[in-house]
Design an enzyme around this catalytic site. Structure first.
Site, short mmCIF file in Angstrom:
data_model
loop_
_atom_site.label_atom_id
_atom_site.label_comp_id
_atom_site.label_asym_id
_atom_site.label_seq_id
_atom_site.Cartn_x
_atom_site.Cartn_y
_atom_site.Cartn_z
N GLU A 39 41.98 -34.26 -6.62
CA GLU A 39 42.09 -34.83 -5.26
C GLU A 39 40.83 -34.55 -4.44
O GLU A 39 40.72 -33.50 -3.83
CB GLU A 39 43.33 -34.24 -4.56
CG GLU A 39 43.52 -34.79 -3.15
CD GLU A 39 44.75 -34.22 -2.43
OE1 GLU A 39 45.38 -33.27 -2.96
OE2 GLU A 39 45.06 -34.71 -1.35
N LYS A 94 43.86 -38.52 -7.26
CA LYS A 94 44.55 -38.63 -5.96
C LYS A 94 43.50 -38.79 -4.86
O LYS A 94 42.98 -37.80 -4.33
CB LYS A 94 45.40 -37.37 -5.72
CG LYS A 94 46.09 -37.33 -4.37
CD LYS A 94 47.23 -36.33 -4.34
CE LYS A 94 47.79 -36.19 -2.95
NZ LYS A 94 49.07 -35.48 -2.92
N SER A 114 48.19 -39.48 1.91
CA SER A 114 48.32 -40.31 3.12
C SER A 114 47.35 -39.86 4.21
O SER A 114 46.94 -40.68 5.03
CB SER A 114 49.76 -40.34 3.62
OG SER A 114 50.25 -39.05 3.93
N GLY A 115 47.01 -38.59 4.26
CA GLY A 115 45.91 -38.13 5.10
C GLY A 115 46.13 -38.19 6.61
O GLY A 115 45.18 -38.13 7.37
N GLY A 116 47.39 -38.38 7.03
CA GLY A 116 47.66 -38.46 8.47
C GLY A 116 47.87 -39.88 8.96
O GLY A 116 48.01 -40.11 10.16
N ARG A 122 52.89 -36.20 4.30
CA ARG A 122 53.34 -36.57 5.65
C ARG A 122 53.96 -37.97 5.72
O ARG A 122 54.97 -38.16 6.39
CB ARG A 122 52.16 -36.48 6.64
CG ARG A 122 51.88 -35.07 7.06
CD ARG A 122 50.52 -34.93 7.69
NE ARG A 122 49.44 -35.03 6.71
CZ ARG A 122 48.15 -34.94 7.00
NH1 ARG A 122 47.78 -34.79 8.26
NH2 ARG A 122 47.24 -35.01 6.07
P1 13P Z 1 49.24 -36.10 3.00
O1 13P Z 1 49.91 -37.28 2.34
O2 13P Z 1 49.99 -35.57 4.18
O3 13P Z 1 47.79 -36.34 3.27
O4 13P Z 1 49.29 -34.92 1.94
C1 13P Z 1 48.97 -35.21 0.64
C2 13P Z 1 48.49 -34.00 -0.04
O5 13P Z 1 49.03 -33.59 -1.02
C3 13P Z 1 47.32 -33.31 0.51
O6 13P Z 1 46.81 -32.44 -0.44
#
Ligand code: 13P
Length: 340
Positions: free
Chosen positions: A177, A219, A261-263, A294
């Site tokens: 990721e 990811k 999703s990143g916010g 999130r």
């Molecule tokens: P978000 O979808 O909230 O960005 O989190 C994904 C995640 O696993 C971050 O490492």
């Protein structure tokens, strides 16, 4: 390397129209989300919330794997069943976050490198014994004036590749990721450039460290306008920029891509994933799905608000978001579905 085992894990993770659920928030991150809603920041509250998630009826219809945190992979439900067993019974593969967080990168002000390689082989072996069949390591890449630097991209890609190689040795599928953060006023074009550089650097390092891409899941972030950019790209533009970037930088040998999703607001994340499938399905050589935290959990967490009497309603909200994202993976999501 046990290719047969890794191959069947990858296949199950990417099966049908399912996605992954990230529920691996570290205690500080979990507490930040609880604090914003007035939920007590205690071990008890974390446990109750994670139990709510893993016991959500029907979750396995839309979720193929759940990323757990060190604390969660050892926990049991009130009636004494290990979370890992509950997930397996629901057809959800347990995974585990194994990085130890992003720390300041010496010599590179404003940039971070993810730590956790020391002792990783031993920790992964223990997680395998506890039932984990895939793992996650997150690198953080910031866009700012003059950032990211090549030094930051390389340090993070190198760590991701070292981690991925050890995972495969143990029989655990690595999720890599490299997250380009949404914060900032940069344009979507700028995000595309940085995301492409980060991915090209990552795949170079994966190759150098002899990671087998056939048993690796990517990811990435979606390619988006910065959160504070006055010109926000449309759903269609995000789909085009994101898939364009992935086609340019991600080798065909990668079996699956699962977005963070990143916010992003939950509805937008679903709409954007959906648009990628509607527009590009026939052009993409990899499975394309979600691995949101999130954007799947937030409505559920808000409804729960730390109260036992809200558990059933919160579970329904979690189930609904998981199903909507699985519809998006089929290219069948519509905003009207939000109302049902
Ligand atoms: P978000 O979808 O909230 O960005 O989190 C994904 C995640 O696993 C971050 O490492």
């Amino acid at each position: 390397m046990n290719e047969k085992e890794l191959g069947s894990t990858v296949q199950a993770m990417m099966a049908g129209d399912k996605g992954l659920l990230a529920m691996d928030e570290s205690n500080p991150t979990c507490h930040k989300r609880f604090a914003a809603l007035g939920i007590p920041q205690t071990e008890g509250a974390r446990h109750a919330y994670r139990e709510l998630i893993v016991t959500t009826p029907g979750l396995g219809e839309a979720i193929s794997g759940a990323i757990l945190y060190d604390e969660t992979i050892r926990q049991k439900t009130k009636d004494g069943r290990l979370f890992v067993d509950v997930l397996n019974e629901a057809g959800i593969i347990p995974g585990i976050k194994v990085d130890e967080g992003a720390k300041p990168l010496a010599g590179f002000p404003g940039e971070k490198v993810t730590e956790g390689l020391d002792g990783l082989r031993g920790r992964l072996g223990a997680y395998y014994q506890l039932g984990a069949r895939f793992a996650k390591w997150r690198a953080v890449i910031t866009i700012d004036k003059g950032l990211p630097t090549n030094g930051c991209l390389e340090a993070n890609a190198h760590a991701l590749a070292r981690y991925a190689a050890i995972c495969q040795e143990i029989g655990i599928v690595p999720i890599v990721e490299p997250e380009v953060i949404m914060d900032g006023n940069h344009t979507i074009e700028h995000c595309a450039e940085v995301t492409e550089s980060a991915l090209v650097m990552l795949f170079g390092q994966l190759y150098t460290q002899r990671v087998d891409l056939h048993y690796t899941i990517l990811k990435p972030n979606m390619v988006l306008s910065g959160k504070d950019c006055p010109q926000q790209a449309s759903v269609k533009e995000v789909a085009e920029a994101t898939v364009g970037c992935l086609l340019q930088a991600v080798p065909v040998a990668i079996p699956g891509i699962a977005f963070l999703s990143g916010g992003q607001p939950a509805e937008l994340a679903s709409a954007r994933l959906n648009a990628m499938h509607v527009r590009f399905r026939s052009k993409m050589p990899w499975a394309l799905t979600f691995s949101f935290s999130r954007a799947v959990q937030q409505p559920c967490l808000e409804l729960w608000a730390g109260k036992d009497e809200n558990v059933a309603a919160a579970q329904k909200a979690l189930y609904k978001r998981a199903k909507l994202n699985s519809a998006a993976r089929r290219g069948e999501y519509t905003p009207e579905m939000e109302k049902s």
